[in-house]
Design an enzyme around this catalytic site. Structure first.
Site, PDB file in Angstrom:
ATOM      1  N   ALA A   3     123.462  62.354  67.414  1.00  0.00           N
ATOM      2  CA  ALA A   3     124.256  62.977  66.596  1.00  0.00           C
ATOM      3  C   ALA A   3     123.975  64.617  66.527  1.00  0.00           C
ATOM      4  CB  ALA A   3     124.304  62.414  65.195  1.00  0.00           C
ATOM      5  N   ARG A  52     117.570  51.625  71.635  1.00  0.00           N
ATOM      6  CA  ARG A  52     116.164  51.167  71.688  1.00  0.00           C
ATOM      7  C   ARG A  52     115.460  50.867  72.838  1.00  0.00           C
ATOM      8  NH1 ARG A  52     116.767  47.994  66.153  1.00  0.00           N
ATOM      9  NH2 ARG A  52     118.700  47.568  67.179  1.00  0.00           N
ATOM     10  N   SER A  85     123.200  55.192  74.417  1.00  0.00           N
ATOM     11  CA  SER A  85     123.678  55.433  73.056  1.00  0.00           C
ATOM     12  C   SER A  85     123.116  56.635  72.456  1.00  0.00           C
ATOM     13  CB  SER A  85     123.513  54.347  72.227  1.00  0.00           C
ATOM     14  OG  SER A  85     124.355  54.345  71.030  1.00  0.00           O
ATOM     15  N   PRO A  86     123.750  57.270  71.578  1.00  0.00           N
ATOM     16  CA  PRO A  86     123.098  58.685  70.984  1.00  0.00           C
ATOM     17  C   PRO A  86     122.009  58.011  70.269  1.00  0.00           C
ATOM     18  CG  PRO A  86     125.584  58.321  70.211  1.00  0.00           C
ATOM     19  CD  PRO A  86     124.913  57.119  71.178  1.00  0.00           C
ATOM     20  N   TYR A  88     128.478  58.188  58.100  1.00  0.00           N
ATOM     21  CA  TYR A  88     128.363  59.454  57.960  1.00  0.00           C
ATOM     22  C   TYR A  88     129.759  60.114  57.598  1.00  0.00           C
ATOM     23  CZ  TYR A  88     123.951  58.938  59.728  1.00  0.00           C
ATOM     24  OH  TYR A  88     122.394  58.628  60.035  1.00  0.00           O
ATOM     25  N   CYS A 128     119.190  59.862  67.521  1.00  0.00           N
ATOM     26  CA  CYS A 128     118.521  61.067  66.630  1.00  0.00           C
ATOM     27  C   CYS A 128     117.324  61.237  66.946  1.00  0.00           C
ATOM     28  CB  CYS A 128     118.638  60.943  65.165  1.00  0.00           C
ATOM     29  SG  CYS A 128     120.158  61.031  64.448  1.00  0.00           S
ATOM     30  N   ARG A 157     133.239  56.858  67.748  1.00  0.00           N
ATOM     31  CA  ARG A 157     132.272  55.919  67.462  1.00  0.00           C
ATOM     32  C   ARG A 157     132.627  55.389  65.966  1.00  0.00           C
ATOM     33  NH1 ARG A 157     126.028  54.484  68.017  1.00  0.00           N
ATOM     34  NH2 ARG A 157     126.808  53.866  70.037  1.00  0.00           N
TER      35      ARG A 157
HETATM   36  C1  LIG Z   1     116.127  56.370  67.151  1.00  0.00           C
HETATM   37  C2  LIG Z   1     117.383  56.031  66.835  1.00  0.00           C
HETATM   38  C3  LIG Z   1     118.408  57.260  66.619  1.00  0.00           C
HETATM   39  C4  LIG Z   1     119.626  56.873  66.335  1.00  0.00           C
HETATM   40  N1  LIG Z   1     120.443  58.056  66.222  1.00  0.00           N
HETATM   41  C5  LIG Z   1     121.847  57.700  66.097  1.00  0.00           C
HETATM   42  C6  LIG Z   1     122.747  58.750  66.469  1.00  0.00           C
HETATM   43  O1  LIG Z   1     122.465  60.097  66.531  1.00  0.00           O
HETATM   44  N2  LIG Z   1     124.031  58.479  66.444  1.00  0.00           N
HETATM   45  C7  LIG Z   1     124.485  57.200  66.340  1.00  0.00           C
HETATM   46  O2  LIG Z   1     125.751  56.960  66.539  1.00  0.00           O
HETATM   47  N3  LIG Z   1     123.742  56.118  66.529  1.00  0.00           N
HETATM   48  C8  LIG Z   1     122.445  56.427  66.297  1.00  0.00           C
HETATM   49  N4  LIG Z   1     121.561  55.328  66.392  1.00  0.00           N
HETATM   50  C9  LIG Z   1     121.941  54.160  66.477  1.00  0.00           C
HETATM   51  C10 LIG Z   1     122.025  53.788  68.274  1.00  0.00           C
HETATM   52  O3  LIG Z   1     122.793  54.440  68.828  1.00  0.00           O
HETATM   53  C11 LIG Z   1     122.678  52.162  68.256  1.00  0.00           C
HETATM   54  O4  LIG Z   1     123.794  52.182  67.796  1.00  0.00           O
HETATM   55  C12 LIG Z   1     121.828  51.161  67.557  1.00  0.00           C
HETATM   56  O5  LIG Z   1     120.270  51.553  67.525  1.00  0.00           O
HETATM   57  C13 LIG Z   1     121.924  49.748  68.169  1.00  0.00           C
HETATM   58  O6  LIG Z   1     121.447  49.682  69.443  1.00  0.00           O
HETATM   59  P1  LIG Z   1     120.175  49.154  70.012  1.00  0.00           P
HETATM   60  O7  LIG Z   1     120.091  47.680  69.516  1.00  0.00           O
HETATM   61  O8  LIG Z   1     120.516  49.170  71.607  1.00  0.00           O
HETATM   62  O9  LIG Z   1     119.151  50.086  69.621  1.00  0.00           O
HETATM   63  C14 LIG Z   1     120.112  55.532  66.394  1.00  0.00           C
HETATM   64  C15 LIG Z   1     119.326  54.457  66.798  1.00  0.00           C
HETATM   65  C16 LIG Z   1     118.055  54.685  66.978  1.00  0.00           C
HETATM   66  C17 LIG Z   1     116.989  53.685  67.396  1.00  0.00           C
END
Ligand SMILES: Cc1cc2nc3c(=O)[nH]c(=O)nc-3n(C[C@H](O)[C@H](O)[C@H](O)COP(=O)(O)O)c2cc1C
Length: 356
Positions: A57, A323, A22-23, A181, A25, A229
């Site tokens: 992103a 994560r 997943s994306p 966003y 930042c 998304r």
């Molecule tokens: C460090 C970090 C940065 C993230 N940056 C983005 C991002 O750039 N774009 C986005 O759509 N979601 C972003 N997310 C959300 C994740 O892509 C994901 O949707 C969210 O963490 C839930 O998934 P997980 O439980 O597997 O972490 C970010 C999450 C984390 C932890």
């Protein structure tokens, strides 16, 4: 029904499996340009067995960045910086995607962990943030309301960034229309109080996103998948709902979107989100079930059996994980072993393969 390690073909692109990064930042770019950190960070995923790796992103314009440390794709130099990572991914049979974003009223911050204040000052590289209306997100600066002409220019900026992504070799483009966003700010009436053709009715509030989907679709090859998304729900009374999403998705599909990357929340600070393992899967399932459109599920998916069940029960077509990939960038290699599936390891890592 397919399983986690079965391939998935969308248009002319085949992903070797459905475990995707997943994306995320990383707040580690300078003037929108990625650097050494990204080579190590994304490089680990490209040798980790995922079918698709998303870049974080990435701002379609400088003022569209979430933070002053976020990458951008408004110059060719920014795009070319991704070339070595894409090459490495392709050598390992991994597809690379980029998430094209504009943060709107949730932009212009400092990089988390590097500052004691949220909004970046002009001296730090901060900028005036914009949005559908002059309504601030809790703790952020008040955005300036975008003019109609500026919205139309941003649609073009999205398309130009997508063209750069294609040119440097990305396999997938994702439009970031989630997490509060800019595009989400427009389609949610909690943040959009406009009275022109971009505000008011469902059709008007979703117009900007629809225009971006059309423009990006035209900017990328016919065979290239386009993901969007969305935040399937604002989790807030009076906000965007899963029913709204089910109404929107067939429209996006008809305009050329191929997969709905189903997330939620992010547009208001006090939303009551029921967080827990797989807490957004039911949104992906509802969208897929009601519209027949391909979806990915994301959110607290960490376990191989859990991920496999989501696919094999038909709730979603692919899994995105964030994560868990930070903890274990080579999660798919381990997950395949747990599920008893034979997958090819990168030659350099093959001595790490668990003994049978
Ligand atoms: C460090 C970090 C940065 C993230 N940056 C983005 C991002 O750039 N774009 C986005 O759509 N979601 C972003 N997310 C959300 C994740 O892509 C994901 O949707 C969210 O963490 C839930 O998934 P997980 O439980 O597997 O972490 C970010 C999450 C984390 C932890």
């Amino acid at each position: 029904m397919p399983h986690l390690f079965d391939p998935l073909t969308i248009r002319e692109t085949t992903f070797k499996n459905r475990a995707w990064v997943s994306p995320m930042c990383m707040y580690s770019s300078v003037n929108g340009l990625i650097g050494e950190f990204h080579h190590a960070h994304l490089g680990a995923f490209t040798t980790g067995g995922a079918g698709l790796v998303f870049v974080e992103a990435t701002g379609v314009v400088s003022e569209g960045r979430i933070s002053i440390g976020c990458p951008g794709l408004w110059t060719n130099e920014q795009a070319e910086a991704f070339a070595p990572i894409i090459k490495l991914a392709h050598e390992n049979g991994v597809k690379m995607g980029i998430q094209l974003a504009h943060a709107g009223r949730k932009g212009g911050t400092t990089s988390p962990g590097l500052s004691d204040h949220l909004m970046a000052t002009p001296e730090e590289g901060g900028f005036q943030i914009v949005g559908p209306s002059q309504l601030a997100f809790e703790g952020y600066a008040v955005p300036r309301e975008l003019t109609t002409a500026e919205i139309k220019q941003l649609v073009k900026d999205w398309a130009d960034a997508a063209s750069r992504a294609v040119k440097v070799g990305f396999d997938v483009v994702e439009i970031h229309a989630a997490h509060g966003y800019l595009l989400h700010q427009f389609y949610s009436s909690l943040s959009n109080h406009r009275t022109d053709e971009y505000g008011g009715s469902f059709e008007n509030r979703t117009r900007f996103l629809q225009e971006v989907v059309v423009a990006v679709r035209h900017a990328i090859p016919e065979g290239m998948p386009l993901f969007v998304r969305i935040s399937a729900s604002d989790w807030t009374d009076g906000g965007w709902t899963i029913e709204d999403s089910i109404q929107l998705v067939p429209i996006l599909k008809q305009l050329g979107a191929d997969l709905i990357d189903t997330s939620s929340g992010g547009n208001v600070h006090n939303a009551k989100i029921a967080v827990g393992p797989g807490y957004q899967v039911h949104f992906a399932e509802a969208i897929k079930g009601h519209t027949g459109v391909t979806t990915s599920a994301v959110g607290m998916i960490t376990d191989p059996a859990q991920a496999d069940e989501i696919i094999s029960s038909g709730k979603a077509d692919a899994i995105m994980m964030a994560r868990e990939f930070l903890r274990n960038p080579r999660w798919p290699l381990m997950a395949a072993d747990v599920l008893g599936v034979e997958v090819e390891w990168p030659r350099q890592l093959s001595r790490g393969k668990p003994a049978k």
